[in-house]
Design a protein around this motif. Structure first.
Motif, PDB file in Angstrom:
ATOM      1  N   ASP A 186      12.062   5.266   6.106  1.00  0.00           N
ATOM      2  CA  ASP A 186      12.483   4.675   6.736  1.00  0.00           C
ATOM      3  C   ASP A 186      14.384   4.210   6.536  1.00  0.00           C
ATOM      4  OD1 ASP A 186      10.040   5.287   7.967  1.00  0.00           O
ATOM      5  OD2 ASP A 186      10.048   2.880   8.850  1.00  0.00           O
ATOM      6  N   SER A 187      14.424   4.298   5.438  1.00  0.00           N
ATOM      7  CA  SER A 187      15.176   3.616   5.384  1.00  0.00           C
ATOM      8  C   SER A 187      16.177   4.916   4.921  1.00  0.00           C
ATOM      9  CB  SER A 187      15.562   2.758   3.146  1.00  0.00           C
ATOM     10  OG  SER A 187      14.770   3.802   2.822  1.00  0.00           O
ATOM     11  N   PHE A 188      16.037   6.067   4.404  1.00  0.00           N
ATOM     12  CA  PHE A 188      16.940   6.959   3.798  1.00  0.00           C
ATOM     13  C   PHE A 188      17.423   7.469   5.778  1.00  0.00           C
ATOM     14  CE2 PHE A 188      15.332   7.920   0.127  1.00  0.00           C
ATOM     15  CZ  PHE A 188      16.700   7.724  -0.752  1.00  0.00           C
ATOM     16  N   ALA A 189      16.194   7.419   6.479  1.00  0.00           N
ATOM     17  CA  ALA A 189      16.591   7.888   7.979  1.00  0.00           C
ATOM     18  C   ALA A 189      17.737   7.395   8.141  1.00  0.00           C
ATOM     19  CB  ALA A 189      15.239   7.790   8.678  1.00  0.00           C
ATOM     20  N   LEU A 190      17.574   5.426   7.977  1.00  0.00           N
ATOM     21  CA  LEU A 190      18.628   4.853   8.899  1.00  0.00           C
ATOM     22  C   LEU A 190      19.834   5.129   8.337  1.00  0.00           C
ATOM     23  CD1 LEU A 190      18.896   1.263  10.669  1.00  0.00           C
ATOM     24  CD2 LEU A 190      20.752   1.775   8.630  1.00  0.00           C
ATOM     25  N   LEU A 191      20.101   5.414   6.896  1.00  0.00           N
ATOM     26  CA  LEU A 191      21.692   5.958   6.285  1.00  0.00           C
ATOM     27  C   LEU A 191      21.895   6.917   6.481  1.00  0.00           C
ATOM     28  CD1 LEU A 191      20.144   4.461   2.797  1.00  0.00           C
ATOM     29  CD2 LEU A 191      21.813   3.564   4.201  1.00  0.00           C
ATOM     30  N   ALA A 214       0.968  -1.384  -0.265  1.00  0.00           N
ATOM     31  CA  ALA A 214      -0.292  -0.224  -0.061  1.00  0.00           C
ATOM     32  C   ALA A 214       0.970   0.848  -0.373  1.00  0.00           C
ATOM     33  CB  ALA A 214      -1.237   0.471   1.224  1.00  0.00           C
ATOM     34  N   PRO A 215       0.164   2.485  -0.378  1.00  0.00           N
ATOM     35  CA  PRO A 215       1.361   3.625  -0.279  1.00  0.00           C
ATOM     36  C   PRO A 215       1.733   3.748   0.906  1.00  0.00           C
ATOM     37  CG  PRO A 215      -0.677   3.833  -1.774  1.00  0.00           C
ATOM     38  CD  PRO A 215      -1.119   2.251  -1.501  1.00  0.00           C
ATOM     39  N   ASP A 216       1.388   3.863   2.216  1.00  0.00           N
ATOM     40  CA  ASP A 216       2.087   4.202   3.286  1.00  0.00           C
ATOM     41  C   ASP A 216       2.770   3.204   3.811  1.00  0.00           C
ATOM     42  OD1 ASP A 216      -0.054   6.531   3.762  1.00  0.00           O
ATOM     43  OD2 ASP A 216      -1.425   5.284   4.885  1.00  0.00           O
ATOM     44  N   GLU A 217       2.693   2.103   3.084  1.00  0.00           N
ATOM     45  CA  GLU A 217       3.702   1.254   3.075  1.00  0.00           C
ATOM     46  C   GLU A 217       4.959   1.380   2.234  1.00  0.00           C
ATOM     47  OE1 GLU A 217       2.514  -3.613   4.608  1.00  0.00           O
ATOM     48  OE2 GLU A 217       2.108  -2.504   2.798  1.00  0.00           O
ATOM     49  N   GLN A 218       4.842   1.753   1.367  1.00  0.00           N
ATOM     50  CA  GLN A 218       5.538   2.220   0.175  1.00  0.00           C
ATOM     51  C   GLN A 218       6.867   3.530   0.608  1.00  0.00           C
ATOM     52  OE1 GLN A 218       5.743   1.875  -3.922  1.00  0.00           O
ATOM     53  NE2 GLN A 218       3.544   0.644  -3.560  1.00  0.00           N
ATOM     54  N   ARG A 219       5.823   4.263   1.510  1.00  0.00           N
ATOM     55  CA  ARG A 219       6.135   5.804   1.891  1.00  0.00           C
ATOM     56  C   ARG A 219       7.485   5.616   3.025  1.00  0.00           C
ATOM     57  NH1 ARG A 219       2.379   8.032   3.349  1.00  0.00           N
ATOM     58  NH2 ARG A 219       2.291   9.731   1.366  1.00  0.00           N
TER      59      ARG A 219
END
Ligand SMILES: [Zn+2]
Length: 312
Positions: A233-238, A223-228
């Motif tokens: 979240d991945s950019f935040a961790l990186l 779903a769009p929310d899951e994609q977001r």
């Protein structure tokens, strides 16, 4: 300009005799071939083109998917010797969960067992777990070009056809069986992935760290929310791992045209991704800058000289 995609780059490991990989020597030959014939693109030229401030660069953009230890241990030193740029797309889920992504558990099982043995064990595990492996026609086209038919079928079932929770159960079962048979211990996150402090060192050395989502699932199925959440979240961790990404870039897990949608591309624009990559074997064209900057085309390395994978 053309982009080239790499995954495993290493010398053969006797414990994983069937792991498909590009041999380190072939990687060196391919990089030097590309450098000689078309040159290697520079980050600043690619960004200038995307911003409308420069022409479409010539040369190859070298990209490395999945955050594998190979990229720090083998690839980064080879690029450093040549003062060459590379973009490394990292799935961030393992850093938080402490578990290896299913896609890589599948590679390791396949690398250890080979296609025929894995497929037979998979069918037996599904039967005993009560999981139906009926073929799903939507994914019939996946891996059709691979020579090892049982390996292709096992990957299609596990990566595309079974539900996520069933896949996890099947992989747990297969790994537990190997451990019980004394064949192999369960691998750890540090066996498979570049550590966060190594990502920072790679960035400090002039390489680019990009996002490859969190869980490496097919984004088009979310779903769009899951994609977001996968993107943000991945950019935040990186950002945390590297001390701050200087700019953002993304590549789609699996990467074929059916693995993302217009929604995914809009979400990447909103997240500030400067560009992204799909898998589509043609050079980057000038109008890709305006039409599809989040899904730029990219060749698998095995389509170019010296790029044939070794292993089954
Ligand atoms: Zn990937």
């Amino acid at each position: 300009m053309r982009a080239v995609m790499y995954h495993y780059v290493r010398t053969p490991d006797p414990a994983l005799p069937h792991l498909r990989h590009l041999h380190t020597d072939d990687f060196v030959l391919q990089v030097d071939h590309l450098d000689r014939t078309e040159g290697l693109a520079r980050a600043e030229d690619v960004l200038a083109w995307l911003d409308g401030g420069g022409p479409l660069p010539s040369g190859a953009v070298l990209t490395f998917d999945d955050g594998l230890v190979d990229h720090h241990d083998t690839v980064a030193p080879i690029l450093a010797e040549r003062d060459a740029w590379g973009v490394f797309y990292v799935p961030t889920g393992p850093y938080r969960s402490g578990t290896i992504l299913d896609v890589h558990r599948i590679h390791l099982l396949l690398g250890r067992l080979g296609g025929a043995d894995l497929l037979a064990r998979l069918r037996a595990a599904a039967a005993s777990e009560g999981i139906d492996l009926a073929a799903d026609d939507r994914w019939a086209g996946r891996y059709v070009h691979q020579d090892d038919r049982p390996a292709a079928e096992a990957k299609r079932i596990l990566n595309y056809e079974v539900r996520d929770d069933d896949r996890a159960r099947l992989l747990d079962r297969l790994e537990a069986d190997l451990e019980a048979e004394g064949v192999a211990d369960r691998p750890t996150v540090d066996d498979v992935y570049v550590r966060p402090d190594q990502l920072r060192a790679m960035q400090d050395a002039g390489l680019t760290i990009g996002s490859h989502a969190v869980t490496h699932r097919v984004l088009a199925r979310l779903a769009p929310d899951e994609q977001r959440a996968e993107i943000d979240d991945s950019f935040a961790l990186l950002d945390e791992a590297t001390g701050g990404l200087p700019w953002r870039t993304f590549c789609f897990p699996y990467g074929g045209a059916d693995t993302y949608t217009d929604v995914t591309e809009d979400l990447l624009d909103a997240a500030g991704s400067r560009f992204g990559f799909s898998v589509d074997p043609r050079p980057v064209a000038d109008d890709d800058r305006t039409h599809r900057r989040q899904s730029l085309p990219r060749f698998d390395c095995n389509r170019l000289p010296h790029g044939a994978a070794r292993g089954a």
